[in-house]
Scaffold this motif. Sequence first.
Motif, short mmCIF file in Angstrom:
data_model
loop_
_atom_site.label_atom_id
_atom_site.label_comp_id
_atom_site.label_asym_id
_atom_site.label_seq_id
_atom_site.Cartn_x
_atom_site.Cartn_y
_atom_site.Cartn_z
N VAL A 1 4.36 -0.05 0.58
CA VAL A 1 5.25 0.71 1.45
C VAL A 1 4.91 0.48 2.92
N ALA A 2 3.68 0.81 3.31
CA ALA A 2 3.31 0.70 4.73
C ALA A 2 3.43 -0.72 5.25
N LEU A 3 2.88 -1.68 4.51
CA LEU A 3 2.89 -3.05 5.01
C LEU A 3 4.28 -3.68 4.97
N ARG A 4 5.08 -3.32 3.99
CA ARG A 4 6.45 -3.85 3.97
C ARG A 4 7.25 -3.27 5.14
N HIS B 1 6.01 -2.18 7.98
CA HIS B 1 5.48 -2.75 9.22
C HIS B 1 5.99 -4.18 9.42
N ALA B 2 6.00 -4.96 8.37
CA ALA B 2 6.50 -6.34 8.46
C ALA B 2 7.97 -6.35 8.88
N HIS B 3 8.73 -5.39 8.37
CA HIS B 3 10.14 -5.29 8.75
C HIS B 3 10.28 -5.00 10.25
N ASN B 4 9.43 -4.11 10.78
CA ASN B 4 9.49 -3.76 12.19
C ASN B 4 9.05 -4.90 13.10
N LEU B 5 8.21 -5.79 12.57
CA LEU B 5 7.72 -6.92 13.35
C LEU B 5 8.72 -8.07 13.43
N ALA B 6 9.66 -8.10 12.52
CA ALA B 6 10.52 -9.26 12.34
C ALA B 6 11.59 -9.39 13.42
N SER B 7 12.02 -10.65 13.63
CA SER B 7 13.16 -10.92 14.51
C SER B 7 14.00 -12.02 13.87
N PRO B 8 15.26 -12.17 14.29
CA PRO B 8 16.10 -13.23 13.72
C PRO B 8 15.70 -14.63 14.15
N HIS B 9 14.71 -14.75 15.05
CA HIS B 9 14.31 -16.06 15.56
C HIS B 9 13.00 -16.57 14.96
N ASP B 10 12.41 -15.80 14.07
CA ASP B 10 11.07 -16.14 13.56
C ASP B 10 11.05 -17.47 12.80
N HIS B 11 12.18 -17.84 12.22
CA HIS B 11 12.21 -19.07 11.42
C HIS B 11 12.48 -20.31 12.27
N GLU B 12 12.73 -20.12 13.58
CA GLU B 12 13.14 -21.23 14.43
C GLU B 12 11.97 -21.92 15.11
N PRO C 1 7.68 -21.86 11.13
CA PRO C 1 8.60 -20.80 10.68
C PRO C 1 7.86 -19.63 10.06
N TRP C 2 8.26 -18.43 10.44
CA TRP C 2 7.56 -17.21 10.04
C TRP C 2 8.51 -16.29 9.30
N SER C 3 7.99 -15.45 8.41
CA SER C 3 8.81 -14.55 7.62
C SER C 3 8.15 -13.18 7.52
N LYS C 4 8.89 -12.21 7.00
CA LYS C 4 8.32 -10.90 6.75
C LYS C 4 7.16 -11.00 5.76
N ALA C 5 7.30 -11.88 4.77
CA ALA C 5 6.23 -12.06 3.79
C ALA C 5 4.97 -12.59 4.46
N ASP C 6 5.12 -13.48 5.44
CA ASP C 6 3.96 -13.99 6.17
C ASP C 6 3.27 -12.87 6.94
N SER C 7 4.04 -12.00 7.56
CA SER C 7 3.44 -10.88 8.29
C SER C 7 2.70 -9.95 7.34
N ARG C 8 3.32 -9.64 6.22
CA ARG C 8 2.66 -8.75 5.26
C ARG C 8 1.38 -9.39 4.73
N ASN C 9 1.42 -10.68 4.44
CA ASN C 9 0.23 -11.36 3.93
C ASN C 9 -0.88 -11.41 4.97
N LEU C 10 -0.52 -11.51 6.26
CA LEU C 10 -1.52 -11.47 7.33
C LEU C 10 -2.33 -10.19 7.25
N PHE C 11 -1.64 -9.08 7.01
CA PHE C 11 -2.32 -7.79 6.93
C PHE C 11 -3.04 -7.61 5.59
N LEU C 12 -2.44 -8.09 4.52
CA LEU C 12 -3.11 -8.00 3.23
C LEU C 12 -4.45 -8.74 3.25
N ASP C 13 -4.49 -9.86 3.95
CA ASP C 13 -5.69 -10.70 3.98
C ASP C 13 -6.74 -10.20 4.97
N ASN C 14 -6.33 -9.41 5.96
CA ASN C 14 -7.25 -9.12 7.06
C ASN C 14 -7.45 -7.65 7.41
#
Length: 255
Positions: free
Chosen positions: A119-122, A124-135, A139-152
């Motif tokens: 819940v919290a990390l999903r 948070h990842a949603h709040n961090l995201a922008s439509p330009h992250d893949h450009e 390329p970055w995604s919400k899953a990448d943001s969540r995994n950053l926090f899961l790992d650290n």
Amino acid sequence: MTEPTLVLVPCFSGAPWDIEQLTPLAAHPMRTMRLPEAVADMETYADAAAAVVADLKEFVLIGDSFGAIIALALAVRRPRGLKGLVLSGGFAANPISSPVLKTAMRAMGRMRGTLYRQVALRAHAHNLASPHDHEGQIPWSKADSRNLFLDNTPAESFGARAIAALNADYTDRLEQVAVPTLILTPAHDVLIGEAAATVLREGIPDAREVILERTGHMFRFSHPHTYANAIAEFLRDEQISSRAPMNRGSLLHDI
């Protein structure tokens, strides 16, 4: 000309920066750190950053997001050897004015176990995201943001840092920053909002703001070359460094 060390202060995840991705800054001496765990006070984070720079004669503080607040908290102390300051995606005081959102942030900070991970990390990842992250170059995604926090980021540290961010307020001390300052702003940032950069720009003497078009809050991760090149140009323009940015090839083409 002496080249100051670039000291890279981590974001909310607490993870040290991936220096290898910052191609345009590769000719500069750099060091990073891992944030202390379960600390709920911004001044204690600033103490940790001060310990990292204690042996340096000259340095530039570069803070991203939560790290920008830490860098600011240290910069207003006017530490000896500080030659420049770069703040990206940060703020002087908590930009969340809505009582509902503040309550939600505190609730997320209290989540543990499955609630934290799912819940919290999903959220948070949603709040961090922008439509330009893949450009970007990476390329970055919400899953990448969540995994950053899961790992650290242990849940206890997530919660403690949320409290530190919500309570931080350096608005009345911005004029104490006495070095050239770059405010690096993504064009799309739902989490922080453009008003936060305005407060920094107007409060820090002679600060300059550079807005990186088609980037979001995670631009250090998604657009590392664009991000680092803006910093390299600032260092050169302010005569903090004599080194030109490295060629756009090499490291990022090898990732």
